[in-house]
Design a protein around this motif. Structure first.
Motif, PDB file in Angstrom:
ATOM      1  N   ASN A  99       0.468  18.729 -48.738  1.00  0.00           N
ATOM      2  CA  ASN A  99       1.900  19.073 -48.779  1.00  0.00           C
ATOM      3  C   ASN A  99       2.677  18.221 -49.782  1.00  0.00           C
ATOM      4  N   ARG A 100       1.965  17.612 -50.705  1.00  0.00           N
ATOM      5  CA  ARG A 100       2.589  16.723 -51.700  1.00  0.00           C
ATOM      6  C   ARG A 100       3.653  17.448 -52.520  1.00  0.00           C
ATOM      7  N   ASN A 101       3.290  18.573 -53.091  1.00  0.00           N
ATOM      8  CA  ASN A 101       4.223  19.296 -53.966  1.00  0.00           C
ATOM      9  C   ASN A 101       5.429  19.823 -53.199  1.00  0.00           C
ATOM     10  N   ASP A 102       5.184  20.320 -51.986  1.00  0.00           N
ATOM     11  CA  ASP A 102       6.294  20.870 -51.186  1.00  0.00           C
ATOM     12  C   ASP A 102       7.319  19.793 -50.845  1.00  0.00           C
ATOM     13  N   ILE A 103       6.852  18.590 -50.490  1.00  0.00           N
ATOM     14  CA  ILE A 103       7.769  17.510 -50.120  1.00  0.00           C
ATOM     15  C   ILE A 103       8.553  17.025 -51.326  1.00  0.00           C
ATOM     16  N   MET A 104       7.877  16.847 -52.445  1.00  0.00           N
ATOM     17  CA  MET A 104       8.585  16.375 -53.642  1.00  0.00           C
ATOM     18  C   MET A 104       9.608  17.405 -54.115  1.00  0.00           C
ATOM     19  N   ASP A 105       9.268  18.685 -54.003  1.00  0.00           N
ATOM     20  CA  ASP A 105      10.222  19.743 -54.381  1.00  0.00           C
ATOM     21  C   ASP A 105      11.432  19.734 -53.446  1.00  0.00           C
ATOM     22  N   ALA A 106      11.180  19.497 -52.144  1.00  0.00           N
ATOM     23  CA  ALA A 106      12.283  19.479 -51.174  1.00  0.00           C
ATOM     24  C   ALA A 106      13.208  18.291 -51.418  1.00  0.00           C
ATOM     25  N   ILE A 107      12.628  17.124 -51.722  1.00  0.00           N
ATOM     26  CA  ILE A 107      13.434  15.936 -52.009  1.00  0.00           C
ATOM     27  C   ILE A 107      14.258  16.147 -53.278  1.00  0.00           C
ATOM     28  N   LYS A 108      13.645  16.726 -54.301  1.00  0.00           N
ATOM     29  CA  LYS A 108      14.366  16.973 -55.560  1.00  0.00           C
ATOM     30  C   LYS A 108      15.511  17.962 -55.353  1.00  0.00           C
ATOM     31  N   GLN A 109      15.241  18.990 -54.574  1.00  0.00           N
ATOM     32  CA  GLN A 109      16.284  19.982 -54.319  1.00  0.00           C
ATOM     33  C   GLN A 109      17.472  19.353 -53.602  1.00  0.00           C
ATOM     34  N   ALA A 110      17.186  18.446 -52.640  1.00  0.00           N
ATOM     35  CA  ALA A 110      18.266  17.778 -51.902  1.00  0.00           C
ATOM     36  C   ALA A 110      19.059  16.846 -52.815  1.00  0.00           C
ATOM     37  N   THR A 111      18.356  16.045 -53.615  1.00  0.00           N
ATOM     38  CA  THR A 111      19.050  15.094 -54.497  1.00  0.00           C
ATOM     39  C   THR A 111      19.853  15.817 -55.574  1.00  0.00           C
ATOM     40  N   ASP A 112      19.343  16.949 -56.063  1.00  0.00           N
ATOM     41  CA  ASP A 112      20.088  17.720 -57.048  1.00  0.00           C
ATOM     42  C   ASP A 112      21.401  18.241 -56.475  1.00  0.00           C
ATOM     43  N   SER A 113      21.419  18.409 -55.123  1.00  0.00           N
ATOM     44  CA  SER A 113      22.631  18.881 -54.445  1.00  0.00           C
ATOM     45  C   SER A 113      23.496  17.727 -53.954  1.00  0.00           C
ATOM     46  N   GLY A 114      23.048  16.488 -54.233  1.00  0.00           N
ATOM     47  CA  GLY A 114      23.803  15.317 -53.792  1.00  0.00           C
ATOM     48  C   GLY A 114      23.657  15.024 -52.321  1.00  0.00           C
ATOM     49  N   GLU A 115      22.554  15.459 -51.719  1.00  0.00           N
ATOM     50  CA  GLU A 115      22.354  15.296 -50.282  1.00  0.00           C
ATOM     51  C   GLU A 115      21.115  14.445 -50.009  1.00  0.00           C
ATOM     52  N   CYS A 121       4.875   9.688 -40.884  1.00  0.00           N
ATOM     53  CA  CYS A 121       6.174   9.019 -40.852  1.00  0.00           C
ATOM     54  C   CYS A 121       7.305  10.045 -40.880  1.00  0.00           C
ATOM     55  N   ARG A 122       8.392   9.693 -40.215  1.00  0.00           N
ATOM     56  CA  ARG A 122       9.661  10.372 -40.477  1.00  0.00           C
ATOM     57  C   ARG A 122      10.282   9.685 -41.683  1.00  0.00           C
ATOM     58  N   CYS A 123      10.887  10.444 -42.545  1.00  0.00           N
ATOM     59  CA  CYS A 123      11.406   9.879 -43.784  1.00  0.00           C
ATOM     60  C   CYS A 123      12.824  10.378 -44.048  1.00  0.00           C
ATOM     61  N   MET A 124      13.660   9.460 -44.528  1.00  0.00           N
ATOM     62  CA  MET A 124      14.981   9.826 -45.033  1.00  0.00           C
ATOM     63  C   MET A 124      15.048   9.372 -46.488  1.00  0.00           C
ATOM     64  N   ALA A 125      15.320  10.310 -47.381  1.00  0.00           N
ATOM     65  CA  ALA A 125      15.449  10.015 -48.806  1.00  0.00           C
ATOM     66  C   ALA A 125      16.929  10.080 -49.177  1.00  0.00           C
ATOM     67  N   ILE A 126      17.483   8.931 -49.573  1.00  0.00           N
ATOM     68  CA  ILE A 126      18.917   8.827 -49.860  1.00  0.00           C
ATOM     69  C   ILE A 126      19.128   8.605 -51.352  1.00  0.00           C
ATOM     70  N   PRO A 127      19.810   9.539 -52.040  1.00  0.00           N
ATOM     71  CA  PRO A 127      20.054   9.370 -53.475  1.00  0.00           C
ATOM     72  C   PRO A 127      21.252   8.461 -53.740  1.00  0.00           C
ATOM     73  N   LEU A 128      21.123   7.627 -54.751  1.00  0.00           N
ATOM     74  CA  LEU A 128      22.221   6.761 -55.188  1.00  0.00           C
ATOM     75  C   LEU A 128      22.599   7.151 -56.614  1.00  0.00           C
ATOM     76  N   THR A 187      20.617   7.326 -60.101  1.00  0.00           N
ATOM     77  CA  THR A 187      20.095   6.045 -60.593  1.00  0.00           C
ATOM     78  C   THR A 187      18.922   5.533 -59.766  1.00  0.00           C
ATOM     79  N   GLU A 188      18.887   5.908 -58.497  1.00  0.00           N
ATOM     80  CA  GLU A 188      17.825   5.399 -57.631  1.00  0.00           C
ATOM     81  C   GLU A 188      17.726   6.257 -56.375  1.00  0.00           C
ATOM     82  N   LEU A 189      16.525   6.285 -55.810  1.00  0.00           N
ATOM     83  CA  LEU A 189      16.294   7.002 -54.563  1.00  0.00           C
ATOM     84  C   LEU A 189      15.740   6.015 -53.546  1.00  0.00           C
ATOM     85  N   VAL A 190      16.444   5.862 -52.430  1.00  0.00           N
ATOM     86  CA  VAL A 190      16.019   4.940 -51.371  1.00  0.00           C
ATOM     87  C   VAL A 190      15.312   5.745 -50.277  1.00  0.00           C
TER      88      VAL A 190
END
Length: 261
Positions: A59-75, A92-99, A107-110
């Motif tokens: 599920n590597r590609n699906d997760i990275m695509d989902a994170i990118k889609q969220a960050t592109d929307s500022g979420e 793991c449960r994960c929260m990806a927070i864009p800065l 500039t960074e993804l936490v």
């Protein structure tokens, strides 16, 4: 100055105590907490290492695509993922927070993680206990729970006559396939009659209605099911198999399973 010094200490304390990482906009790991280093069993990390390298390939590609889609929307992105370490896999449960910078660019993804490997392991054990691995049918665990939930007085026990002879003559794989085909056919046939089937063990099954069905109606449905089975052939390889079953029915406000047996 004092406030900035305290804030830096707070940040260092939180970062050292939590599972977290900081990524560059292109997904490379800039920094990883010591606790995450320990979880992933990593002793050395290159600055050009991509975070995706630690994701399970399924599920590597699906997760990275989902994170990118969220960050592109500022979420922020929330979800579950599997991290591969040198010695094991960790859910793991994960929260990806864009800065973002003052120019509005990322500039960074936490990334913040919570290890749920034990929860996933227990869920797998529970699933194995609740569902039979060969037929996919619910087991005795669900049967006892459903008996209490539905409050039915009716229960039937069914076993396949001379099933052992098929397994002994044709082999275990043939026997498992015969059980799978029979279980699928029986489940679909009984569903229209509002009766659920469970696998107890070997060639023995249990049947209960999914509502408080009167005993006479339950018995009629069992007889109809038996008549349908008499004309059914199960095809396995080049063999056509006709099965016969024995069905015992128990009626009462308790110990229905023992009565049926």
């Amino acid at each position: 100055m004092r406030d900035q010094f305290l804030l830096k200490q707070y940040i260092n304390t939180l970062e050292s105590a939590t599972l977290c990482a900081r990524l560059s906009p292109n997904g490379n790991i800039r920094w990883m907490s010591s606790s995450l280093h320990k979880l992933l069993d990593i002793h050395y990390l290159k600055k050009t290492t991509a975070f995706s390298a630690f994701l399970h390939q399924d599920n590597r590609n699906d997760i990275m695509d989902a994170i990118k889609q969220a960050t592109d929307s500022g979420e922020a992105w929330n979800g579950s993922l599997c991290l591969n370490s040198n010695s094991r896999s960790n859910w793991c449960r994960c929260m990806a927070i864009p800065l973002y910078g003052t120019d509005g660019h990322l500039t960074e993804l936490v990334l913040l993680f919570q290890d749920i490997s034990r929860e996933m392991y227990l869920d797998e054990l529970l699933h194995e206990a609740r569902f039979d691995q060969v037929t996919g049918l619910a087991t005795r665990v669900d049967l006892l729970n459903d008996l209490k939930r539905v409050g039915t007085q009716c229960l039937a026990v069914m076993d396949i006559r001379k099933f052992r002879s098929y397994a002994d003559y044709y082999g275990l794989e043939f026997g498992d396939e015969l059980l799978r085909q029979f279980s699928h056919w029986a489940s679909e046939t009984l569903k229209s009659k509002h009766i659920k089937i469970y696998r107890l063990y070997s060639d023995k099954f249990a049947l209960i209605p999914d509502f408080r069905m009167i005993p006479n109606l339950f018995e009629d449905h069992l007889l109809s099911f038996y008549q349908s089975l008499l004309s059914k052939k199960f095809v396995i390889g080049s063999s056509d198999i006709a099965l016969d079953v024995a069905i015992g029915m128990g009626v009462g406000r308790g110990k229905q399973l023992q009565l049926a047996e």
